[in-house]
Design a protein around this motif. Structure first.
Motif, PDB file in Angstrom:
ATOM      1  N   ALA A 147       0.809  -0.965  -0.093  1.00 48.48           N
ATOM      2  CA  ALA A 147      -0.319   0.341  -0.166  1.00 48.48           C
ATOM      3  C   ALA A 147       0.921   0.994   0.151  1.00 48.48           C
ATOM      4  O   ALA A 147       0.402   2.409  -0.195  1.00 48.48           O
ATOM      5  N   PHE A 148       2.424   1.206   0.338  1.00 46.39           N
ATOM      6  CA  PHE A 148       2.686   2.008   0.087  1.00 46.39           C
ATOM      7  C   PHE A 148       3.034   2.768  -1.176  1.00 46.39           C
ATOM      8  O   PHE A 148       3.486   2.042  -2.433  1.00 46.39           O
ATOM      9  N   THR A 149       3.058   4.331  -1.615  1.00 42.77           N
ATOM     10  CA  THR A 149       3.233   4.735  -2.404  1.00 42.77           C
ATOM     11  C   THR A 149       4.587   6.478  -2.349  1.00 42.77           C
ATOM     12  O   THR A 149       4.107   6.827  -3.266  1.00 42.77           O
ATOM     13  N   GLY A 150       5.044   5.988  -1.528  1.00 40.68           N
ATOM     14  CA  GLY A 150       5.245   7.513  -0.638  1.00 40.68           C
ATOM     15  C   GLY A 150       6.895   7.185  -1.354  1.00 40.68           C
ATOM     16  O   GLY A 150       7.654   8.384  -0.582  1.00 40.68           O
ATOM     17  N   GLN A 151       7.910   6.455  -2.498  1.00 38.13           N
ATOM     18  CA  GLN A 151       9.014   6.294  -2.911  1.00 38.13           C
ATOM     19  C   GLN A 151       9.309   7.047  -3.682  1.00 38.13           C
ATOM     20  O   GLN A 151      10.626   7.683  -2.219  1.00 38.13           O
ATOM     21  N   PRO A 152       8.366   7.941  -4.030  1.00 35.63           N
ATOM     22  CA  PRO A 152       9.934   9.742  -3.686  1.00 35.63           C
ATOM     23  C   PRO A 152      10.322  10.296  -3.112  1.00 35.63           C
ATOM     24  O   PRO A 152      11.001  11.558  -2.653  1.00 35.63           O
ATOM     25  N   GLY A 153       8.925  10.583  -1.838  1.00 32.33           N
ATOM     26  CA  GLY A 153       9.490  11.334  -0.693  1.00 32.33           C
ATOM     27  C   GLY A 153      11.251  10.751   0.229  1.00 32.33           C
ATOM     28  O   GLY A 153      12.225  10.844   0.762  1.00 32.33           O
ATOM     29  N   VAL A 154      11.082   9.020  -0.049  1.00 32.44           N
ATOM     30  CA  VAL A 154      11.989   8.278   0.775  1.00 32.44           C
ATOM     31  C   VAL A 154      13.641   8.179  -0.356  1.00 32.44           C
ATOM     32  O   VAL A 154      14.343   9.031   0.236  1.00 32.44           O
ATOM     33  N   ILE A 155      13.526   8.909  -1.453  1.00 32.90           N
ATOM     34  CA  ILE A 155      14.829   9.069  -2.392  1.00 32.90           C
ATOM     35  C   ILE A 155      15.173  10.269  -2.312  1.00 32.90           C
ATOM     36  O   ILE A 155      16.572  10.736  -2.402  1.00 32.90           O
ATOM     37  N   ASN A 156      14.077  11.369  -1.634  1.00 29.08           N
ATOM     38  CA  ASN A 156      14.625  12.291  -1.600  1.00 29.08           C
ATOM     39  C   ASN A 156      15.911  13.229  -0.995  1.00 29.08           C
ATOM     40  O   ASN A 156      16.763  13.757  -0.514  1.00 29.08           O
ATOM     41  N   GLY A 157      16.398  12.070   0.530  1.00 33.80           N
ATOM     42  CA  GLY A 157      16.940  11.549   1.904  1.00 33.80           C
ATOM     43  C   GLY A 157      18.077  11.396   0.368  1.00 33.80           C
ATOM     44  O   GLY A 157      19.123  12.422   0.344  1.00 33.80           O
ATOM     45  N   ALA A 158      18.492  10.937  -0.644  1.00 33.93           N
ATOM     46  CA  ALA A 158      19.113  11.372  -1.183  1.00 33.93           C
ATOM     47  C   ALA A 158      19.467  12.212  -2.646  1.00 33.93           C
ATOM     48  O   ALA A 158      20.845  12.366  -2.464  1.00 33.93           O
ATOM     49  N   SER A 159      18.298  12.541  -2.977  1.00 32.87           N
ATOM     50  CA  SER A 159      18.904  13.829  -3.919  1.00 32.87           C
ATOM     51  C   SER A 159      19.289  14.926  -3.255  1.00 32.87           C
ATOM     52  O   SER A 159      19.751  15.797  -3.753  1.00 32.87           O
ATOM     53  N   GLU A 160      18.963  15.089  -1.832  1.00 29.90           N
ATOM     54  CA  GLU A 160      18.682  16.279  -0.935  1.00 29.90           C
ATOM     55  C   GLU A 160      20.591  16.022  -0.418  1.00 29.90           C
ATOM     56  O   GLU A 160      21.304  17.195  -0.728  1.00 29.90           O
ATOM     57  N   LEU A 161      20.935  15.192  -0.077  1.00 29.91           N
ATOM     58  CA  LEU A 161      22.659  14.671   0.140  1.00 29.91           C
ATOM     59  C   LEU A 161      23.105  15.161  -0.958  1.00 29.91           C
ATOM     60  O   LEU A 161      24.589  16.707  -0.649  1.00 29.91           O
ATOM     61  N   LEU A 162      22.502  14.995  -2.293  1.00 28.01           N
ATOM     62  CA  LEU A 162      23.065  15.015  -3.592  1.00 28.01           C
ATOM     63  C   LEU A 162      23.554  16.984  -3.415  1.00 28.01           C
ATOM     64  O   LEU A 162      24.937  17.353  -4.202  1.00 28.01           O
ATOM     65  N   GLY A 163      22.156  17.343  -3.401  1.00 27.67           N
ATOM     66  CA  GLY A 163      22.441  19.308  -3.913  1.00 27.67           C
ATOM     67  C   GLY A 163      23.042  19.601  -2.742  1.00 27.67           C
ATOM     68  O   GLY A 163      23.934  20.141  -3.244  1.00 27.67           O
ATOM     69  N   GLU A 164      23.531  19.195  -1.584  1.00 29.06           N
ATOM     70  CA  GLU A 164      24.005  19.772  -0.087  1.00 29.06           C
ATOM     71  C   GLU A 164      25.442  19.359  -1.073  1.00 29.06           C
ATOM     72  O   GLU A 164      25.927  20.450  -0.337  1.00 29.06           O
ATOM     73  N   VAL A 165      26.232  18.465  -1.358  1.00 22.84           N
ATOM     74  CA  VAL A 165      27.369  18.397  -1.630  1.00 22.84           C
ATOM     75  C   VAL A 165      28.158  19.240  -2.855  1.00 22.84           C
ATOM     76  O   VAL A 165      28.852  19.674  -2.692  1.00 22.84           O
ATOM     77  N   PHE A 166      27.171  18.938  -3.960  1.00 24.02           N
ATOM     78  CA  PHE A 166      26.966  18.851  -5.052  1.00 24.02           C
ATOM     79  C   PHE A 166      27.162  20.660  -5.610  1.00 24.02           C
ATOM     80  O   PHE A 166      26.950  20.815  -6.570  1.00 24.02           O
ATOM     81  N   GLY A 167      25.771  20.959  -5.235  1.00 25.53           N
ATOM     82  CA  GLY A 167      25.384  22.829  -5.031  1.00 25.53           C
ATOM     83  C   GLY A 167      24.519  22.286  -6.646  1.00 25.53           C
ATOM     84  O   GLY A 167      23.736  21.565  -6.458  1.00 25.53           O
ATOM     85  N   ALA A 168      24.474  23.314  -7.788  1.00 24.54           N
ATOM     86  CA  ALA A 168      23.503  23.445  -8.687  1.00 24.54           C
ATOM     87  C   ALA A 168      24.077  22.343  -9.285  1.00 24.54           C
ATOM     88  O   ALA A 168      23.169  21.588  -9.747  1.00 24.54           O
ATOM     89  N   ALA A 169      25.218  21.654  -9.665  1.00 25.47           N
ATOM     90  CA  ALA A 169      25.481  20.432 -10.355  1.00 25.47           C
ATOM     91  C   ALA A 169      24.913  18.983  -9.506  1.00 25.47           C
ATOM     92  O   ALA A 169      25.198  17.929 -10.735  1.00 25.47           O
ATOM     93  N   GLY A 170      24.459  19.196  -8.588  1.00 27.80           N
ATOM     94  CA  GLY A 170      23.997  18.477  -8.088  1.00 27.80           C
ATOM     95  C   GLY A 170      22.078  18.156  -8.618  1.00 27.80           C
ATOM     96  O   GLY A 170      21.650  16.594  -8.432  1.00 27.80           O
TER      97      GLY A 170
END
Length: 161
Positions: free
Chosen positions: A111-134
């Motif tokens: 019943a879980f459909t929130g996969q994008p919110g979970v993977i935001n954990g990875a995406s947000e980290l990459l933005g923190e580390v690489f800025g716009a290049a993330g």
């Protein structure tokens, strides 16, 4: 080096230090593959689990025994492990000019459909580390089960100079 891979005047390696993130040793593969490889100007990482000190912090399905908030943190950890694999073949993440693609797998309760919110954990980290290049293209996929009953798995495609 191109300025595309830096946050302000600070490169990704210094940014990791500022964030208090120490990349772990890359564990030996659990199968017949390598943790990361270079093809042309791209680095492809194998799927990385959220190992911390050689162990999974949780097992099970997101939306059942693992909360979405916890899983988001595990996706961040898996991305850190993927960066460690990339550094292993590049020598330094300061060579990265762009995060091209993130693929995230979430072991999901039916019943879980929130996969994008979970993977935001990875995406947000990459933005923190690489800025716009993330900023990157991404897939967030719900699956029935992952290796070792891990709740998440993350792989990266990075461009480098």
């Amino acid at each position: 080096m191109s300025d595309a891979g830096v946050v302000g005047a600070v490169g990704p390696e210094a940014r990791l230090t500022e964030l208090g993130i120490a990349l772990p040793e890359v564990p030996a593969p659990a199968g017949a593959y390598v943790p990361a490889l270079i093809s042309g100007s791209l680095v492809f990482t194998a799927g990385q689990l959220p190992f911390v000190a050689g162990a999974l912090p949780a097992v099970g399905k997101v939306g059942a025994s693992v909360s979405p908030d916890d899983a988001k943190g595990y996706a961040r950890t898996a991305a850190i492990n993927a960066l460690a694999a990339a550094r292993g073949v590049l020598g330094s993440l300061d060579r990265v000019t762009r995060v091209v693609k993130v693929v995230g797998f979430v072991a999901s309760d039916a019943a879980f459909t929130g996969q994008p919110g979970v993977i935001n954990g990875a995406s947000e980290l990459l933005g923190e580390v690489f800025g716009a290049a993330g900023a990157h293209a991404r897939s967030a996929v719900g699956v029935a089960v992952l290796p070792l009953d891990a709740p998440v798995e993350v792989e990266l495609v990075l461009e480098f100079a």
